[in-house]
Write a protein that holds these residues in place. Structure first.
Motif, PDB file in Angstrom:
ATOM      1  N   LEU A  66       0.860  -1.179   0.000  1.00 27.90           N
ATOM      2  CA  LEU A  66       0.000   0.000   0.000  1.00 27.90           C
ATOM      3  C   LEU A  66       0.899   1.233   0.000  1.00 27.90           C
ATOM      4  CD1 LEU A  66      -3.096   0.835   0.360  1.00 27.90           C
ATOM      5  CD2 LEU A  66      -2.489   1.247   2.745  1.00 27.90           C
ATOM      6  N   VAL A  67       0.641   2.162  -0.924  1.00 25.42           N
ATOM      7  CA  VAL A  67       1.444   3.384  -1.016  1.00 25.42           C
ATOM      8  C   VAL A  67       0.514   4.574  -1.168  1.00 25.42           C
ATOM      9  CG1 VAL A  67       3.391   2.164  -2.061  1.00 25.42           C
ATOM     10  CG2 VAL A  67       1.660   3.216  -3.538  1.00 25.42           C
ATOM     11  N   ASN A  68       1.085   5.775  -1.088  1.00 26.64           N
ATOM     12  CA  ASN A  68       0.293   6.979  -1.306  1.00 26.64           C
ATOM     13  C   ASN A  68      -0.184   7.039  -2.752  1.00 26.64           C
ATOM     14  OD1 ASN A  68       0.289   8.460   1.275  1.00 26.64           O
ATOM     15  ND2 ASN A  68       2.509   8.482   0.996  1.00 26.64           N
ATOM     16  N   ALA A  69      -1.346   7.619  -2.956  1.00 23.89           N
ATOM     17  CA  ALA A  69      -2.000   7.608  -4.262  1.00 23.89           C
ATOM     18  C   ALA A  69      -1.154   8.241  -5.363  1.00 23.89           C
ATOM     19  CB  ALA A  69      -3.350   8.321  -4.169  1.00 23.89           C
ATOM     20  N   ASP A  70      -0.301   9.209  -5.011  1.00 20.71           N
ATOM     21  CA  ASP A  70       0.498   9.905  -6.019  1.00 20.71           C
ATOM     22  C   ASP A  70       1.915   9.347  -6.143  1.00 20.71           C
ATOM     23  OD1 ASP A  70       1.431  10.712  -3.577  1.00 20.71           O
ATOM     24  OD2 ASP A  70       1.342  12.871  -3.998  1.00 20.71           O
ATOM     25  N   ASP A  71       2.180   8.200  -5.520  1.00 19.81           N
ATOM     26  CA  ASP A  71       3.519   7.602  -5.553  1.00 19.81           C
ATOM     27  C   ASP A  71       3.574   6.479  -6.589  1.00 19.81           C
ATOM     28  OD1 ASP A  71       5.989   6.502  -5.131  1.00 19.81           O
ATOM     29  OD2 ASP A  71       5.755   6.216  -2.968  1.00 19.81           O
ATOM     30  N   ASP A  72       4.365   6.719  -7.646  1.00 20.92           N
ATOM     31  CA  ASP A  72       4.530   5.700  -8.678  1.00 20.92           C
ATOM     32  C   ASP A  72       5.909   5.045  -8.634  1.00 20.92           C
ATOM     33  OD1 ASP A  72       1.966   6.148  -9.751  1.00 20.92           O
ATOM     34  OD2 ASP A  72       2.711   7.849 -10.944  1.00 20.92           O
ATOM     35  N   SER A  73       6.687   5.372  -7.609  1.00 18.64           N
ATOM     36  CA  SER A  73       8.049   4.853  -7.520  1.00 18.64           C
ATOM     37  C   SER A  73       8.109   3.449  -6.937  1.00 18.64           C
ATOM     38  CB  SER A  73       8.918   5.787  -6.671  1.00 18.64           C
ATOM     39  OG  SER A  73       8.475   5.785  -5.307  1.00 18.64           O
ATOM     40  N   ILE A  74       7.027   3.023  -6.271  1.00 11.78           N
ATOM     41  CA  ILE A  74       6.999   1.707  -5.640  1.00 11.78           C
ATOM     42  C   ILE A  74       5.946   0.852  -6.340  1.00 11.78           C
ATOM     43  CG2 ILE A  74       6.586   0.412  -3.513  1.00 11.78           C
ATOM     44  CD1 ILE A  74       7.443   2.907  -1.956  1.00 11.78           C
ATOM     45  N   GLN A  75       6.388  -0.234  -6.945  1.00 13.25           N
ATOM     46  CA  GLN A  75       5.483  -1.148  -7.633  1.00 13.25           C
ATOM     47  C   GLN A  75       5.647  -2.588  -7.160  1.00 13.25           C
ATOM     48  OE1 GLN A  75       3.093  -0.196  -9.807  1.00 13.25           O
ATOM     49  NE2 GLN A  75       3.693   1.951  -9.530  1.00 13.25           N
ATOM     50  N   ALA A  76       6.711  -2.857  -6.403  1.00 13.01           N
ATOM     51  CA  ALA A  76       6.996  -4.208  -5.926  1.00 13.01           C
ATOM     52  C   ALA A  76       7.859  -4.115  -4.672  1.00 13.01           C
ATOM     53  CB  ALA A  76       7.720  -5.011  -7.009  1.00 13.01           C
ATOM     54  N   VAL A  77       7.998  -5.217  -3.967  1.00  7.06           N
ATOM     55  CA  VAL A  77       8.790  -5.240  -2.740  1.00  7.06           C
ATOM     56  C   VAL A  77      10.236  -4.816  -3.009  1.00  7.06           C
ATOM     57  CG1 VAL A  77       9.830  -6.813  -1.043  1.00  7.06           C
ATOM     58  CG2 VAL A  77       7.378  -6.920  -1.497  1.00  7.06           C
ATOM     59  N   GLU A  78      10.763  -5.168  -4.171  1.00  7.55           N
ATOM     60  CA  GLU A  78      12.136  -4.807  -4.517  1.00  7.55           C
ATOM     61  C   GLU A  78      12.347  -3.290  -4.528  1.00  7.55           C
ATOM     62  OE1 GLU A  78      11.131  -8.762  -5.632  1.00  7.55           O
ATOM     63  OE2 GLU A  78      10.209  -6.881  -6.319  1.00  7.55           O
ATOM     64  N   ASP A  79      11.280  -2.549  -4.785  1.00  4.05           N
ATOM     65  CA  ASP A  79      11.371  -1.087  -4.839  1.00  4.05           C
ATOM     66  C   ASP A  79      11.452  -0.455  -3.453  1.00  4.05           C
ATOM     67  OD1 ASP A  79      11.182  -1.205  -7.620  1.00  4.05           O
ATOM     68  OD2 ASP A  79       8.986  -1.122  -7.564  1.00  4.05           O
ATOM     69  N   LEU A  80      11.323  -1.261  -2.406  1.00  2.00           N
ATOM     70  CA  LEU A  80      11.368  -0.739  -1.042  1.00  2.00           C
ATOM     71  C   LEU A  80      12.792  -0.540  -0.537  1.00  2.00           C
ATOM     72  CD1 LEU A  80       8.555  -2.914   0.610  1.00  2.00           C
ATOM     73  CD2 LEU A  80       8.398  -0.514  -0.076  1.00  2.00           C
ATOM     74  N   GLU A  81      13.775  -0.985  -1.292  1.00  2.00           N
ATOM     75  CA  GLU A  81      15.163  -0.817  -0.866  1.00  2.00           C
ATOM     76  C   GLU A  81      15.484   0.671  -0.686  1.00  2.00           C
ATOM     77  OE1 GLU A  81      17.984  -2.816  -3.277  1.00  2.00           O
ATOM     78  OE2 GLU A  81      17.028  -4.784  -3.082  1.00  2.00           O
TER      79      GLU A  81
END
Length: 256
Positions: free
Chosen positions: A121-136
């Protein structure tokens, strides 16, 4: 002859009475049932009545009636539920508890009653996170003692700032307030928040991680395990389970 028949009749009545009493006594048991008050829509406090409500609350009510026990409902932080069952302070727990091999070593699980998984779950305007790998390199909130926390630790370790919260509402407020970049938790709870209090402000992204199943947790060797499983099976067979499912999720389990 009449005297003999009376004796037989009296004996039969006494035997029947004892049988009925024995059945009533067997069913006249009150168990301690634990739940987590913050896992919507499975269990939550009704602010108007002050009583617990939700999918799990309807499930345990139906199970108790069919299995033949009364219960005292106790609420506690999720992190303390499995230890409470393990020590015997609680007889049964229902709180969206994922069945795992590790937990199965210390408690008995019922047959699965809900299929789930983990979701971002991310903020509505955040497109930088699409998968767990993007959480680094980012901050992610999850719940103490949950399988989502274990998953993050195993797959990200020190590459992300993982913050476990005691309640799901705490981690959602952290996301909305900017304290974390994402929340990673059970899919039905994340989805429910995104469509209710978080509507327009947050969104779910990415795939469903780790297909999971929820079960009721019982004390190891519990005499109630078979009765609970029989009640669950009967509920699914006669359509009661689908009615409860549709009430809280808008569809029967077979539609998913």
């Amino acid at each position: 002859m009449k005297r003999q028949l009376k004796a037989v009749s009296l004996a039969s009545c006494i035997g029947l009475g004892l049988g009925v009493y024995g059945l009533a006594a067997a069913q006249d048991q009150t168990l301690d049932v634990a739940t987590d008050p913050s896992f919507v829509p499975f269990e939550m406090m009704d602010q108007e009545t002050g009583e617990m409500t939700g999918f799990d609350m309807d499930i345990i009510k139906e199970i108790s009636e069919r299995a033949g026990f009364d219960y005292n409902l106790r609420t506690m932080d999720f992190n303390g539920i499995i230890p409470a069952v393990q020590t015997g302070n609680i007889d049964i727990a229902i709180a969206g508890i994922t069945i795992t091999d590790e937990r199965s070593k210390i408690v008995d699980f019922s047959d699965p009653y809900y299929d789930s998984g983990l979701k971002l779950l991310v903020n509505a305007d955040d497109d930088s996170i699409q998968a767990v790998e993007d959480l680094e390199g980012k901050k992610v909130g999850t719940k103490i003692g949950s399988t989502s926390y274990d998953y993050l630790e195993e797959n990200l370790g020190d590459s992300a700032d993982i913050t476990p919260y005691p309640g799901s509402s705490d981690m959602y407020m952290a996301l909305l307030g900017g304290s974390v970049d994402a929340v990673f938790y059970d899919a039905p709870n994340v989805g429910y928040f995104s469509q209710t209090k978080g509507e327009g402000r947050v969104k779910t992204v990415g795939p469903l991680y780790e297909g999971q199943q929820y079960g009721l947790a019982l004390v190891k060797g519990s005499e109630w395990l078979e009765s609970v499983n029989e009640a669950l099976a009967a509920m699914k067979e006669d359509g009661t389970y689908d009615e409860i499912h549709a009430k809280w999720f808008g569809s029967s389990s077979s539609d998913e």
